[in-house]
Enzyme design. Sequence first.
Site, PDB file in Angstrom:
ATOM      1  N   ASP A  67      -7.328   0.018  12.486  1.00 30.21           N
ATOM      2  CA  ASP A  67      -8.147   0.736  13.538  1.00 30.21           C
ATOM      3  C   ASP A  67      -7.222   1.917  13.643  1.00 30.21           C
ATOM      4  OD1 ASP A  67      -5.767  -0.527  14.706  1.00 30.21           O
ATOM      5  OD2 ASP A  67      -6.959  -1.645  16.104  1.00 30.21           O
ATOM      6  N   ASN A 136      -8.497  -7.869  26.199  1.00 31.89           N
ATOM      7  CA  ASN A 136      -9.898  -8.238  26.631  1.00 31.89           C
ATOM      8  C   ASN A 136     -10.607  -9.063  25.350  1.00 31.89           C
ATOM      9  OD1 ASN A 136     -10.421  -6.326  24.793  1.00 31.89           O
ATOM     10  ND2 ASN A 136     -11.590  -4.916  25.804  1.00 31.89           N
ATOM     11  N   HIS A 138     -10.402  -8.195  22.185  1.00 34.54           N
ATOM     12  CA  HIS A 138     -11.123  -7.453  20.956  1.00 34.54           C
ATOM     13  C   HIS A 138     -10.282  -7.667  19.907  1.00 34.54           C
ATOM     14  CE1 HIS A 138      -8.232  -4.013  22.389  1.00 34.54           C
ATOM     15  NE2 HIS A 138      -7.499  -4.666  21.406  1.00 34.54           N
ATOM     16  N   GLU A 143     -14.529  -3.605  20.610  1.00 35.83           N
ATOM     17  CA  GLU A 143     -14.620  -3.992  21.718  1.00 35.83           C
ATOM     18  C   GLU A 143     -15.672  -5.019  22.354  1.00 35.83           C
ATOM     19  OE1 GLU A 143     -11.963  -3.406  23.575  1.00 35.83           O
ATOM     20  OE2 GLU A 143     -11.746  -1.343  24.141  1.00 35.83           O
TER      21      GLU A 143
HETATM   22  C1  GLP Z   1      -4.651  -3.268  20.446  1.00 34.71           C
HETATM   23  C2  GLP Z   1      -5.165  -2.833  19.178  1.00 34.71           C
HETATM   24  C3  GLP Z   1      -5.052  -4.165  18.093  1.00 34.71           C
HETATM   25  C4  GLP Z   1      -4.075  -4.964  18.683  1.00 34.71           C
HETATM   26  C5  GLP Z   1      -4.227  -5.440  20.023  1.00 34.71           C
HETATM   27  C6  GLP Z   1      -3.148  -6.414  20.658  1.00 34.71           C
HETATM   28  O1  GLP Z   1      -5.276  -2.307  21.356  1.00 34.71           O
HETATM   29  N1  GLP Z   1      -6.345  -2.444  19.062  1.00 34.71           N
HETATM   30  O2  GLP Z   1      -5.217  -3.853  16.797  1.00 34.71           O
HETATM   31  O3  GLP Z   1      -3.946  -6.237  17.880  1.00 34.71           O
HETATM   32  O4  GLP Z   1      -4.614  -4.390  20.911  1.00 34.71           O
HETATM   33  O5  GLP Z   1      -2.008  -5.390  20.820  1.00 34.71           O
HETATM   34  P1  GLP Z   1      -0.488  -6.065  21.416  1.00 34.71           P
HETATM   35  O6  GLP Z   1      -0.012  -6.768  19.987  1.00 34.71           O
HETATM   36  O7  GLP Z   1       0.370  -4.914  21.512  1.00 34.71           O
HETATM   37  O8  GLP Z   1      -0.754  -7.055  22.443  1.00 34.71           O
END
Ligand code: GLP
Length: 252
Positions: A67, A136, A138, A143
């Site tokens: 992403d 959330n 995702h 999303e």
């Molecule tokens: C982010 C990214 C994801 C990531 C997720 C968890 O916003 N879009 O690719 O895996 O949220 O992030 P974290 O590991 O910092 O909790």
Amino acid sequence: MRLIVADDYDGMSKLAADIVIAAVQERPASSILVATGNTPMGLYDLLATRQASGECDFSGVRAVQLDEYLGIGPEDPRSLFGWMRRSFVVPLAIPDAQVMRLRSDAADPDAACQEFAEAIRETGGIDIAILGLGPNGHLGFNEPPSAADAHTRVITLTPESAASSASYWGAGEDVPQQAMTVGMDILLEARLTIVVISGEHKRHILQQTLEGPVSSDLPASWLRTAENVVFIADRAAAGELALAEDATTQAG
Ligand code: GLP
């Protein structure tokens, strides 16, 4: 679907590294979908350490971006591509020709998404998806709501995701309101999916992901319909799920 519960963050990272290394040993030219975010960083550090000790060799893999924020070039400090390069591509010495970047700075972002999805399919799909769990629910930036067949596309971030993105950079950086993400359709077709989850703040969303309704309102819940998915959580994230069964748990 399997749930493995580790004692702590380091244990989670090690269990994930064991699985990823075994998969790459079996298929050295694997296409790997690479999440950024905080959670997989311990895993990526371990992969690099273990490659340095000669245990594994990632030089043949293809690294595929998951992403990116819309309109952000690779040199921008907020770029998720830059983060993927620093944490995964460079430490594992993956040649640039084997790295697939989501061109969120393209003149036509919708066309760039389609081209990216086609390129993934043309190169044989994803062998190993390494994912984190959004606060959330995702996956990537799929999303809520995201259907199981949601394509690779441009999306608008929820306020919650924008806030969690801002926490990566500290004050002073604008948070983009839109992003590109590999679609649920491609994620759910991965031959092996590893989701790493750490910390008490992920406990509720993990419980809902594994035990709540399978629904577009919680995109990660679609993983329960996919083949060969392993959730690796630390005890803080697993909570009651960890208490229900013992250290290494198989569920579903
Ligand atoms: C982010 C990214 C994801 C990531 C997720 C968890 O916003 N879009 O690719 O895996 O949220 O992030 P974290 O590991 O910092 O909790």
